[in-house]
Structures are given as C-alpha cells and as structure tokens.
Design a protein around this motif. Structure first.
Motif, mmCIF file in Angstrom:
data_model
loop_
_atom_site.group_PDB
_atom_site.id
_atom_site.type_symbol
_atom_site.label_atom_id
_atom_site.label_comp_id
_atom_site.label_asym_id
_atom_site.label_seq_id
_atom_site.Cartn_x
_atom_site.Cartn_y
_atom_site.Cartn_z
ATOM 1 N N GLY A 361 0.854 -1.375 0.240
ATOM 2 C CA GLY A 361 -0.338 -0.239 0.167
ATOM 3 C C GLY A 361 0.431 1.150 -0.111
ATOM 4 N N MET A 362 2.161 1.254 0.524
ATOM 5 C CA MET A 362 2.728 2.198 -0.043
ATOM 6 C C MET A 362 2.981 2.711 -1.561
ATOM 7 S SD MET A 362 5.769 1.648 2.611
ATOM 8 C CE MET A 362 5.896 2.125 4.869
ATOM 9 N N VAL A 363 3.468 3.882 -1.246
ATOM 10 C CA VAL A 363 3.786 4.335 -2.648
ATOM 11 C C VAL A 363 5.213 5.619 -2.734
ATOM 12 C CG1 VAL A 363 3.165 5.543 -4.983
ATOM 13 C CG2 VAL A 363 1.434 4.695 -3.558
ATOM 14 N N ILE A 364 6.130 4.619 -3.505
ATOM 15 C CA ILE A 364 7.004 5.690 -3.307
ATOM 16 C C ILE A 364 7.714 5.347 -4.591
ATOM 17 C CG2 ILE A 364 8.107 3.937 -1.249
ATOM 18 C CD1 ILE A 364 9.805 3.222 -4.231
ATOM 19 N N ASP A 365 8.451 6.895 -4.354
ATOM 20 C CA ASP A 365 10.312 7.291 -5.502
ATOM 21 C C ASP A 365 11.252 6.274 -5.181
ATOM 22 O OD1 ASP A 365 9.731 9.640 -7.219
ATOM 23 O OD2 ASP A 365 7.722 8.893 -6.736
ATOM 24 N N ASP A 381 11.139 7.238 -10.414
ATOM 25 C CA ASP A 381 9.246 6.856 -11.430
ATOM 26 C C ASP A 381 8.373 6.700 -10.139
ATOM 27 O OD1 ASP A 381 9.922 5.815 -13.568
ATOM 28 O OD2 ASP A 381 10.797 4.620 -13.177
ATOM 29 N N MET A 382 7.320 6.203 -9.550
ATOM 30 C CA MET A 382 6.207 6.008 -8.825
ATOM 31 C C MET A 382 6.021 4.979 -8.446
ATOM 32 S SD MET A 382 3.798 9.651 -9.618
ATOM 33 C CE MET A 382 1.733 9.473 -8.228
ATOM 34 N N ILE A 383 5.654 4.156 -7.352
ATOM 35 C CA ILE A 383 6.210 2.702 -7.716
ATOM 36 C C ILE A 383 4.462 2.129 -6.264
ATOM 37 C CG2 ILE A 383 7.992 0.516 -6.701
ATOM 38 C CD1 ILE A 383 10.072 2.025 -7.258
ATOM 39 N N LEU A 384 4.039 1.431 -6.758
ATOM 40 C CA LEU A 384 3.265 0.940 -5.241
ATOM 41 C C LEU A 384 3.708 -0.114 -5.042
ATOM 42 C CD1 LEU A 384 0.570 0.705 -4.062
ATOM 43 C CD2 LEU A 384 -0.513 -0.406 -6.141
ATOM 44 N N ILE A 385 4.062 -0.580 -3.742
ATOM 45 C CA ILE A 385 4.411 -1.780 -3.098
ATOM 46 C C ILE A 385 2.752 -2.585 -3.425
ATOM 47 C CG2 ILE A 385 5.684 -2.552 -1.423
ATOM 48 C CD1 ILE A 385 7.235 -1.137 -3.265
#
Length: 411
Positions: A361-365, A381-385
């Motif tokens: 549920g984290m969205v990280i760069d 990039d924007m990355i959804l875990i």
C-alpha cells in the motif's frame, strides 16, 4: 486540525486545502474550519464559520442565519458526527474534554523550521501551522499540546484503493509531462522552455503541477544547485548547451494527490560515449533495486541489490565501461559516500518521509543520483508496493540511453 486559513493567492493555479485536513475530511474547498477528533468518545466535530469560501458549495444549500440545514448537509456528506458553528469551539475545549491535545503540526514537537522566520524571542510570522499552534497555547496555557505529526505520517504512508487510483492518474499525467519536457530540450534553448512544456501538459492531463518543475542543465543539475532555485527569482534559468546533461524532475497533481518522476537527458538528444556508459550502469543498478521491492523488504536490502547489479553489469561485455568516464562511474556507484540511492514516499505531498521498510500500500519514489565531472545523473519513478512485488505508476517512459535518445527524437 485547522483547514487552510486563506483563499488562494493570485499566483496559485488553484486553492489547495491543508493536507491533513483534507486527509481526514475529504473536504477540498473550505477555509478556516476546525476538525476535532475525540479519541475517548470515538466521535468527531467540525467547527465551521459561516460566510467563508466554499461553505455553500460544500453544503449544497443556501446558508441560513442559523446554518442548521447547511451543517446537517455537511455532516451527511462527510460522515462527521457533529458539524456546528465555530463559535462553539472554545466552549468545546473549555468543557475539559481533555487536558492533552494532539496537534497536526511538527511545530508542537519543535521540529518545524518555519518557526525561525523571526529572531529568537519574537513571534513567528511565517507558517500557518506554527501560528495555529501558538494560538492554541496562548488561549489554553494550562493544557498540554503534543505533535500528532508522526502518527499521521504513519497513517498516510499506507494508501487505500481511492488514493491509489488518484496516484495512478497522477502518475500517467506525470509521465506525459516528462516526455513533453524531454522534447523541449535543445541547444540554445533556456530551461524555462522545458518548464513551460511540463506545466502545459500537467494542466492538460492532470489537475496542475505538484511542484514547479526542475529542468536543470549542466552545473544546475548537481545538488545543492537545484535547491538554490527556491531562493532565485528566475529559478536558476540558463541557456542549455550541447554536450550538457539536464535533470528533468517534474510532477503533475491529480485529485489532490501528487506525482513525481524524472530522467536525465542530453541537451543535444545524444549522449556522449562516457555519459552513455555511466547512465546505463545507473539503470542497471536501478533495475536491480526494483527487482527486490515488495512488502517487508528494507531499504538497506534495496540498496544492496542495486550495488550488486552494478557490479554484475560492469563485468558484462555489453555494459562493461571502456571510457574513463564510465569506469569512474562504476567507482561512484559502488561507493558508500558518493552515491545516493535516495528514496521517499509520495501521496498528498510529492516528497513525504520514507519508512525504513516497504509495506503493501505504500507508494514510493526510488531516486538514485550521483555527480560526475560537474554533471548530475538521476532518475525516479512512482512505485506502488504490493504483497508480492511492485507496480510502476509512471508508465511508458524510457530507461536506457538508447530509449531516451529515441524519445527525444519523437519515437
């Protein structure tokens, strides 16, 4: 939690609500309201001034003298149990609902630097959160106020389905804006031209910009130079020159959630041999880090995977560096102090604090960067875990030097 205390300024593209107030209420367009969440009684109160911007739009009805009908409509729309006039806020606190209050600001923990807007001993003049905190302390000197910033940060770090949908839209818009920015790069053109292309695409594909874009060429692309733009009238604008690299670091906003994505590109549209080797080795390390991203993985594990991928790539026939620049890039990429495998979370703010361990549920760069011969190398990039891996939310973008050159050629 206090709503934004003023309407938008002329230079703003639109009204932006206080982020924490929006997070807990979903209310975009309302000024000066106060949300109080009572953890003991498990109920919430919204104290609303009549006649403020956005109130009639939110209520969906004409505001009468007692505003009862409007407040009831707001309660039904938001799920907040008690919506009343802000005239009752001080009475609510005076009744002694608690002697300890959590305030949604780092100022209550002494960590908010906006309090430094005046010399010691003088009241701060910048930062509405600081002023809100000081106002509470002055009115209720006997109460204890603590910061809720850490608790709220942890809550906001995990996104629900609605938030992820908004971030997907922000990611798609940001990808389009980045490609527009790459196409605007050319020898003899100023950085502002690239910024203009990004802003135009963010307004077309999203709801505006997350932050003013960084199109930083040459020495401007090496930290701390990009940060110097915050104090520069022309945003460190300069003419881009052939042979230079450009940091294109941009983000579009969508449904109140923000995007952040970027690449490094050559002004001329073609990397030099050394730049190409350095860049493709960075991409190898980036992909190595991506390969291990999933729920439960620590950032230390991501960085280790990135370094291992660089080491492996530098020994392969296809990526083994032949130029002096490429060989020096390997040394930097494998070093502990000269290479920054930077990362941060993203959501309502484009650069939210990172957590030590990735969670579903984290969205990280993921934002690795380094400097070599006065030029900056960077991408993100924007990355959804997810529970078993990750999802890139900024689709359709180039990675390798060849792909970037093709994108800049319009392919």
């Amino acid at each position: 939690i206090h709503a934004r205390p003023d309407i938008k300024r002329y230079r703003e593209s639109g009204f932006h609500q206080d982020l924490n107030f929006f997070y807990f209420t979903g209310i975009q367009n309302l000024t000066n309201a106060i949300l109080a969440v009572d953890g003991n009684l498990k109920e919430s109160w919204l104290f609303v001034p009549t006649g403020v911007e956005g109130l009639q739009q939110l209520a969906g009805t004409t505001i009468s003298d007692d505003a009862g009908e409007a407040f009831a409509a707001i309660g039904r729309a938001t799920g907040i149990e008690h919506v009343v006039s802000w005239d009752r806020f001080q009475e609510y606190i005076d009744k002694g609902v608690s002697s300890r209050f959590y305030v949604a600001t780092a100022a209550a923990s002494g960590e908010d630097r906006t309090a430094d807007s005046n010399p010691p001993g003088m009241r701060p003049i910048h930062g509405s959160e600081v002023l809100w905190y000081e106002s509470l302390r002055e009115r209720w000197p006997g109460a204890e106020f603590a910061s809720a910033a850490t608790m709220i940060r942890e809550m906001r770090s995990i996104k629900d389905e609605t938030e992820i949908a908004a971030l997907r839209r922000a990611g798609v818009a940001s990808s389009k804006a980045l490609l527009a920015g790459l196409l605007a790069l050319s020898d003899g053109t100023d950085q502002r031209s690239g910024e203009a292309a990004v802003v135009a695409e963010c307004l077309k594909s999203g709801d505006g910009i997350s932050f003013w874009p960084w199109v930083m060429s040459g020495v401007n692309g090496v930290f701390p130079a990009p940060f110097e733009s915050f104090g520069d009238y022309r945003h460190k604008n300069r003419i881009m020159q052939e042979g230079e690299l450009v940091r294109v670091d941009i983000g579009c906003e969508a449904d109140f959630y923000q995007g952040d994505v970027g690449r490094t590109a050559p002004v001329s549209g073609m990397f030099s041999d050394g730049q190409r080797e350095a860049w493709d080795l960075l991409i190898a390390g980036y992909r190595g880090g991506l390969s291990v991203m999933r729920d439960g993985v620590s950032w230390a594990m991501v960085e280790q995977a990135s370094r291992e991928a660089v080491l492996a790539a530098s020994s392969e026939a296809e990526l083994a560096p032949k130029t002096t620049l490429g060989k020096r890039a390997v040394e930097i990429l494998l070093s502990e102090d000269r290479m920054d495998w930077h990362h941060h979370n993203i959501g309502l703010w484009a650069s939210e604090p990172a957590e030590a361990t990735l969670s579903t549920g984290m969205v990280i760069d993921f934002e690795p960067m380094f400097a070599l011969d006065g030029e900056g190398y960077y991408l993100e990039d924007m990355i959804l875990i997810t529970s078993d891996g990750h999802e890139i939310l900024t689709p359709g973008l180039p990675y390798t030097s060849k792909q970037i050159e093709e994108s800049m050629a319009g392919n």
